[in-house]
Design an enzyme around this catalytic site. Structure first.
Site, PDB file in Angstrom:
ATOM      1  CB  CYS B  93      -3.750   7.106  -1.710  1.00 34.50           C
ATOM      2  SG  CYS B  93      -4.382   5.633  -2.490  1.00 34.50           S
ATOM      3  CG  LEU B  94       0.346   3.252   2.571  1.00 37.53           C
ATOM      4  CD1 LEU B  94       1.151   2.909   1.335  1.00 37.53           C
ATOM      5  CD2 LEU B  94       1.267   3.836   3.625  1.00 37.53           C
TER       6      LEU B  94
END
Lengths: 653, 159
Positions: B93-94
């Site tokens: 998750c970026l």
């Protein structure tokens, strides 16, 4: 028409066949005859299509012999053989039918018969000897299997009276049906008063309209509901109006350039329209000889070249600082600018090469970063030359051969590479994330989410300014002790350039690697000690995310057209901003408050109250603006109920 | 250019760049095979002086056809204990992979960002709730121990 009262009286009428001159249609004294009066216990089953006049007529029971023999038998059984029928009353008078509510067929037969007889109204009663008001018109008792359609078939009104009253009246009908006066109760007395051959019949008066006006429970509820709806409407209208005004206000400010769409976090999703893209200058890449030698040097490794260039740039910046301090250089500058404006078919060489390293004062430093600084053209040119490769395809530009597209921020790309990107993916420069769109360009509809976002940003900015002021007061002395290469330029640094510039067009590996270690140290450490606190605070301050970005955009927008601008040099901090998912601001900000604050924070976190503490802090992760607005809009989307609520009460959270 | 040749040319360029200048975060980086330029693989090492020190993780990189306009799809193949990485699927998750992507990021710089993410977790948008909860409660010692345990247990051994 609903009936309010119903009274049955006895009248004496003359038989028209016997042509005498006796009394006619005269009411019989109530002491000598039947009289019954009802008020309030009457239920209107069907209003008919009559006007609001009172109805009066002689009561009779319709004769079903011709239409339905079975019902006729039942009818006779219920009403008695002698009950007055249609034939029992001279046809010149008005009639009102009365009958018990039997099976649906019989009721329909009754009503059809009454229609044929020309009755003015129909009175039904339930043959259950009930003395209370009959059920309401919508009750299942009154169903005839046709879904209430019968109510619209008949033109006369239909009423219902309590069963007991109905049976009483029908029983009286049997007694007052004889051919002459003497046959009725008190006949002997009456025959003295009236003509022997007169007919004594029951007459009914139905008072229409003056129904009891006390609102029933339903009416009351309806009124309450109406008032509620009215207020909801007023509030909704007010909120809509308010939101609309805010939207208009925001739109105006965007148009004025006060607010940047990029700050609202929606600019990422905007794309550049074709005609706007076509306005961006195309040019043959035409590098300066000296700088081109960097690009095409024997090394040909882009990294080494860039560090060289970086040095050159630093060098130049010193010069430009010097220039801005020395007014006598101004003529040179003007020349330079002119040549840049003419889109440099013959790019300017560095005429201002005399480099006397000067110590710059704080004021001068600030000058450099201002968009009107005379040093702008130099930087602009430099940044253009600083890009020997297209960042999208990583191909080198070939001087005098490659066509390049120049974005307003002076970054250059192959048109093939950047056009698709701008048309389809984003309106931001891939290098520095400056918007390509002109200031005030607002293609999308301003949504409430954007208004909210903008307001929250304002609040955050305000809070941050306050906090900084407080911190400045608290840590002012320590701050001054910080070492810095240019001692006087500290204020400038804080305002404009957060980090010592690493002007690589690609993210600098040095910069990228430094951050984690710093952060790691912070993470694993326990409570912050005052010295580390200092370092962190400075670090945080050196990276103001939004202001920094806005500042850069201002510079870029200032002279975008002619390339006369202090170009935003791709800056590691901007890239940092891009990778905004990396946490930084919240934790460091919060921890910067000192040990006590840290302890409080932790205690609250353990209790699960983190959200309430970090109210302002949550919104501080400005790096994630896009996702936040998206999330907010997404929250507006699903859920019919919530959506309806949001439609009625916009801006209610 | 990217439009005409697809991502191939750029990927070759990137590969050359990486070979010229290896990356301290990565042990290796390159396509899975010579035929498949659109699927890369990388081995990342844990940062020195961090909880991840001594770790090795294999990552799968899927490159979309419209790269570099769209970000590559990067997943941890070796399980890693991190608030923003799904322990089972390796999903990361970026926001770089979503809203913040720009074409000037290369595979290598993107992996650098992932490397940075290792030491700057964002426990407020977790994919691994267990470790995120430790962070949220401020139990940094516990988080450190857990990460070290997993790093030790699941180190990529080169298969």
């Amino acid at each position: 028409m609903s009936a309010g009262s119903l009274s049955v009286t006895t009248r004496v009428i003359r038989d028209p066949q016997l042509n005498d001159n006796g009394v006619n249609n005269q009411r019989v004294n109530s002491t000598l005859s039947y009289e019954n009066s009802l008020s309030g216990d009457i239920r209107t089953l069907s209003p008919g299509d009559q006007s609001s006049e009172d109805i009066g007529g002689f009561l009779y029971v319709p004769d079903l012999t011709g239409s339905n023999a079975a019902c006729q038998n039942a009818s006779v059984a219920a009403t008695g053989v002698n009950a007055t029928t249609f034939g029992g009353i001279p046809s010149s008078y008005d009639f009102v039918a009365i009958a018990p509510w039997f099976s649906p067929q019989c009721v329909l037969a009754y009503m059809a018969q009454a229609q044929a007889d020309g009755a003015l109204a129909f009175i039904f009663y339930l043959p259950d000897n009930d003395m209370f008001i009959p059920p309401t018109a919508n009750d299942g008792v009154w169903g005839l299997g046709d879904g209430g359609q019968w109510k619209s078939l008949d033109h006369y009104p239909v009423y219902a009276i309590p069963g007991e009253q109905g049976m009483d009246a029908v029983a009286a009908l049997s007694t007052y049906s004889g051919k002459n006066v003497s046959a009725v109760p008190n006949g002997a007395m009456l025959s003295k008063i009236y003509d022997q051959n007169a007919l004594v019949r029951l007459y009914v008066d139905i008072g229409v309209g003056d129904a009891p006006t006390l609102p029933s429970l339903w009416n009351f509820l309806l009124i309450v509901l109406g008032i509620l709806l009215f207020f909801v409407g007023i509030v909704s209208l007010a909120m809509h109006w308010f939101q609309r005004r805010r939207r208009a206000n925001l739109q105006r400010r965007i148009a004025d350039g006060e607010v940047d769409l990029a700050e609202l976090g929606i600019v990422k999703r905007l794309t550049v329209p074709r005609e706007m893209l076509d306005k961006l200058p195309l040019q043959v890449y035409n590098s300066n000889e000296r700088l081109a030698s960097f690009a095409l040097g024997p090394e040909n490794g882009s990294r080494t070249f860039i560090t060289d260039l970086d040095a050159a740039q630093d060098d130049l910046e010193k010069k430009s600082l010097e220039i801005s301090t020395l007014p006598r250089r101004n003529s040179d500058i003007t020349d330079l600018r002119a040549s840049t404006v003419s889109l440099s078919t013959l790019p300017p060489t560095y005429t201002t090469t005399s480099a006397n390293p000067t110590t710059t004062s704080l004021g001068d430093a600030a000058n450099v970063s201002s968009p009107h600084s005379p040093s702008s053209p130099i930087t602009a040119n430099l940044s253009r030359f600083a890009q020997p490769t297209c960042a999208i395809c990583l191909d080198d530009f070939i001087p005098h051969q490659t066509t390049i597209r120049i974005l307003p921020c002076d970054h250059i790309f192959h048109p093939d590479c950047v056009d698709d990107f701008l048309l389809q993916t984003s309106s931001l420069c891939p290098m520095c994330k400056t918007s390509i769109l002109p200031k005030g360009y607002c293609p999308t509809k301003i949504t409430n989410a954007m208004v909210r976002r903008e307001r929250r940003l304002q609040i955050v900015r305000q809070a941050r300014a306050d906090r900084r002021r407080r911190q400045e007061a608290a840590y002012g002395s320590a701050d001054r002790a910080l070492p810095h290469p240019v001692a006087g330029a500290r204020a400038w640094r804080r305002e404009r350039r957060p980090e010592p510039r690493v002007s690589l067009p690609v993210p600098s590996s040095i910069r990228l690697f430094r951050a984690p270690r710093l952060a790691a140290g912070r993470r694993i450490s326990s409570a912050p000690t005052p010295s580390t606190l200092e370092a962190r605070r400075v670090r945080t301050e050196a990276m103001p995310t939004t202001e920094n970005g806005a500042g850069e955009r201002d510079l870029g927008g200032g002279g975008g057209g002619g390339g006369v601008s202090l170009a935003p040099i791709p800056d590691a901090s901007v890239l940092d901003l891009a990778a905004g998912g990396l946490p930084r601001s919240e934790s460091s900000f919060v921890q910067a408050q000192g040990r006590r604050e840290w302890a409080r924070q932790r205690a609250l976190a353990l209790m699960g109250h983190r959200g309430s503490v970090g109210g302002a802090g949550d919104a501080e992760t400005v790096g994630g603006t896009v996702t936040e607005v998206e999330r907010e809009e997404r929250r507006d989307r699903p859920g019919g109920l919530r959506r309806a609520f949001a439609a009625v009460f916009p801006g209610f959270r | 250019m990217a439009g005409r040749h697809g991502p191939t040319k750029r990927l070759i360029q990137e590969l050359q760049d990486y070979q010229h200048e290896p990356n301290e975060a990565l042990v290796e980086l390159g396509p899975v095979s010579d035929d498949e330029l659109m699927r890369w693989t990388a081995v990342m090492r844990g940062g020195k002086d961090t909880s991840y020190e001594g770790g090795l993780w294999k990552l799968d990189i899927n490159i979309p056809d419209n790269y570099p306009h769209a970000p590559p799809e990067i997943k941890f193949r070796t399980p890693i204990c991190h608030p923003n990485v799904n322990f089972k699927t390796g999903e990361i998750c970026l926001d770089l992979f979503k809203s913040s992507w720009t074409p000037m990021y290369t595979i290598a710089t993107t992996l650098n960002s992932v490397y940075m993410l290792l030491t700057t977790p964002e426990p407020d948008s977790p994919l691994n709730v267990d470790i995120a909860q430790l962070y949220r409660q401020g139990d940094l010692v516990g988080a450190d121990a857990l990460i070290r345990y997993y790093t030790e247990t699941y180190r990529w051994d080169g298969r």
